[in-house]
Design a protein around this motif. Sequence first.
Motif, mmCIF file in Angstrom:
data_model
loop_
_atom_site.group_PDB
_atom_site.id
_atom_site.type_symbol
_atom_site.label_atom_id
_atom_site.label_comp_id
_atom_site.label_asym_id
_atom_site.label_seq_id
_atom_site.Cartn_x
_atom_site.Cartn_y
_atom_site.Cartn_z
ATOM 1 N N GLN A 706 -26.044 -30.070 23.638
ATOM 2 C CA GLN A 706 -26.484 -29.629 24.963
ATOM 3 C C GLN A 706 -27.509 -28.500 24.877
ATOM 4 O O GLN A 706 -28.244 -28.239 25.820
ATOM 5 N N MET A 707 -27.550 -27.811 23.717
ATOM 6 C CA MET A 707 -28.446 -26.659 23.565
ATOM 7 C C MET A 707 -29.752 -27.033 22.875
ATOM 8 O O MET A 707 -30.581 -26.179 22.599
ATOM 9 N N GLU A 708 -29.929 -28.335 22.630
ATOM 10 C CA GLU A 708 -31.092 -28.793 21.854
ATOM 11 C C GLU A 708 -32.413 -28.313 22.452
ATOM 12 O O GLU A 708 -33.307 -27.865 21.740
ATOM 13 N N SER A 709 -32.515 -28.328 23.783
ATOM 14 C CA SER A 709 -33.779 -27.954 24.434
ATOM 15 C C SER A 709 -34.103 -26.474 24.253
ATOM 16 O O SER A 709 -35.240 -26.048 24.429
ATOM 17 N N LYS A 710 -33.086 -25.671 23.884
ATOM 18 C CA LYS A 710 -33.310 -24.232 23.757
ATOM 19 C C LYS A 710 -33.436 -23.781 22.305
ATOM 20 O O LYS A 710 -33.511 -22.581 22.034
ATOM 21 N N LEU A 711 -33.437 -24.727 21.382
ATOM 22 C CA LEU A 711 -33.536 -24.364 19.963
ATOM 23 C C LEU A 711 -34.841 -23.648 19.647
ATOM 24 O O LEU A 711 -34.888 -22.725 18.840
ATOM 25 N N ARG A 712 -35.954 -24.076 20.291
ATOM 26 C CA ARG A 712 -37.257 -23.435 20.061
ATOM 27 C C ARG A 712 -37.177 -21.954 20.472
ATOM 28 O O ARG A 712 -37.660 -21.080 19.756
ATOM 29 N N GLU A 716 -37.746 -18.699 18.132
ATOM 30 C CA GLU A 716 -38.738 -17.666 18.464
ATOM 31 C C GLU A 716 -38.105 -16.274 18.441
ATOM 32 O O GLU A 716 -38.681 -15.323 17.911
ATOM 33 N N ARG A 717 -36.916 -16.174 18.976
ATOM 34 C CA ARG A 717 -36.250 -14.864 19.007
ATOM 35 C C ARG A 717 -35.882 -14.412 17.599
ATOM 36 O O ARG A 717 -35.947 -13.230 17.281
ATOM 37 N N ILE A 718 -35.504 -15.344 16.740
ATOM 38 C CA ILE A 718 -35.190 -15.004 15.334
ATOM 39 C C ILE A 718 -36.463 -14.510 14.633
ATOM 40 O O ILE A 718 -36.459 -13.490 13.935
#
Length: 774
Positions: A706-712, A716-718
């Motif tokens: 469900q979190m796939e869309s937020k992986l980018r 970026e935050r890392i």
Amino acid sequence: VAYCLKITDLDPVRYSLIFERFLNPERVSMPDFDIDFCQEKRPRVIQYVTEKYGKQSVSQIITYGKLQARAALRDVGRVLAMTYSEVDVIAKLIPEKLGITLSEALELEPRIREQMEINPQVHNMIDIALKVEGLVRHAGIHAAGVIIADGNLVEHAPLYKGVDGENVIQYDMKHAEKIGLIKFDFLGLKTLTHIQYALDLILENRQKKIKPQEISINDPKIYELMSSGDSAGVFQFEGDGITDALKKIKPTCFEDIMAINALYRPGPMDMIPEYTKRKHGTSPVEYIFPEIEDILKETYGIIIYQEQVQLIASRVASYSLGEADLLRRAMGKKIAEEMAQQRKRFLQGALKNGFDEKRSEELFDLMAEFANYGFNKSHSAAYCVIAAQTAWLKSYYPIEFYAALLTTDMGDTDKIVKYIKLCQRRGIDVRPPHINYSDYKFSARGETLYYSLAAIKGVGQSAVESILEAREKTENKKFESLDHFFETVDLRRVNKKVIECLIKAGAFDNFGFHRAQLLNGFENFVNAAETVRQEREVGQVSLFSMVEEEDETKVVLPEIEPWGRMARLNYEKEVLGFFLSDHPLNGYENLCRAWATTTVKEIQKVTHKSKVTLVGMTTQFREIITKKGTRMAFIQFEDLTAPIEVIIFPNTYADYEGLLKEEVPLIITGILENKEDGLKVIAEKITTLALSIHQAKAVTFKVNSQMESKLRSLRERIDQNPGETKVKIELDLAPLNKRVIYDIRDPKGIALSNEFLEGLQQDFGDMGFVEISQ
């Protein structure tokens, strides 16, 4: 007579209240009149007696303010032309101890002597302050006392003119009584104001008109609430000690709360365990003579009230009630010669009435023991009427009760924080201040409690009145838009500083702009409103104002980043004194679990003397000076589940004092004290959550489909936060029924911080996917 005239609402026959306790032919001391009024109505009472008895016969009483330790320092520092900050540093070093002198402060606080050695100016200031300490500094007016004289007051004493032109007698309270003047105490009692506010809110919010006299003091819900220990805001029953007594005794009637109120004082407090046992039938109730059973039955055979001593003397030894009052006073003062005479008189009377001599002696000794601690029953009963009324309001109308309570304590941030948290735990919807729904006082609208506009720091009475006046003139008693607000209010009274404070508190939320935008661009609204106002004044009409276009706003604010959660909360704390709309730990529950061994709610399951680690925040702080002159502290510490008391002994306090005074998430490790008087933690080690996060060895992000869309966004935050903490991503591949763990080596790791985690929370909301290894 007082009951029939409705001066008091308590039936003296029903509760055995004796007139002779106050006034009788044998009494030689001056009568003392204590009458409580609503704080706001007290001036009307003084005005009434002034008109009735004549201005020449009515006066308030002077008080003389003496220079206490801090005031002496500040006054001397000002005369020596030292800056406020220079003096403030020294004044704040004086320990928080009631009535402390400068000499005691110099002994208890070595840092003051250090400053004296370093700075000759400080040395000079303290030397002079020691000489002026204790001198009369100014005249004030006694908070309650009013003199009503028979005739012209200037024939008895010199007068002084108060700030508002009121008569003030120049003799203080004791000396005024010595020259034969009678003092009436017209007290402004905050709780009566609280009750009136609550009843006003019930009428406004629920269209129910209730009078205080209509509240039944025998309603079972009053005693259910008090037995549960839910006594915050209940008159005379607020505080850990008396709340604990309520939970143990479990009052079931008005007589019980009268007894608890009388017992909860130094001395009689020792009788609380025995009273509890007798009430619950685990200890026998015995009477020396059956004839006194009806006098002591309501208190299970224990002499609690002064009136009981009087009634026993009357019943057993045929004392008049006036004589019995002299006996009570003699017993209280323990004057040997007088006691010997009274013993002889009592035993003669008892013998004459057929009572056994030996048991009469035993009864006299028992009376003498309890008379020393006995409390005035009329006093306890009258106060318990107010206690019962507040408990009734809290049971049936909790929203109005708390809104009124918060209003009466508007100037005390600690109490506001405490009561707001109690509201939230009770499930009451507490909303931040809002220009359309909040009033000068805390208000109740339906099932919602709105924060007061006047309780915002930096927002004065004039500004609030301007907002409310403008709102009242609008068509729906609401501002339709921010343009409407700025065009309607008086911007001389609602100035830029006030607007900034309102924005930080959230009073302009829900108008289509976030707080960062408003703080950055609210002057655009101010300028536009000024233009509209000028056009109105000269009678011009803008060409564009004649063209109505839907959805077109006059003012456009720049698109900027909203504040982060902590920035928003910190601004709230700046103007409200605490975090209202959210809690700094919300969303970080699983991160807290990485360090905490338990939660406060679950801590009762932990064994006594076990070591525990809690993650939470300090909500109340109290420093004391020990008998040895060292400093220690008691704090109210709370996580997201509940509060608990933490005790920091001198050695630990010396190491961690600075951390305790900051409102930041803390990790406290200590020993659990799980005793009858409640749960406490004795602190051993204290650190900040931020420091522990910074020092964490590794972080794992558990990512599902469900979190796939937020992986980018996560990547970026890392990348934007390179550091030393190792990073792993654990992918939950549900369709393949397996998990894959990736070590991220480029960059080497991340700088784990509150800011980084806050960014993640903005992106993901729930932080349950983050796991930190220590």
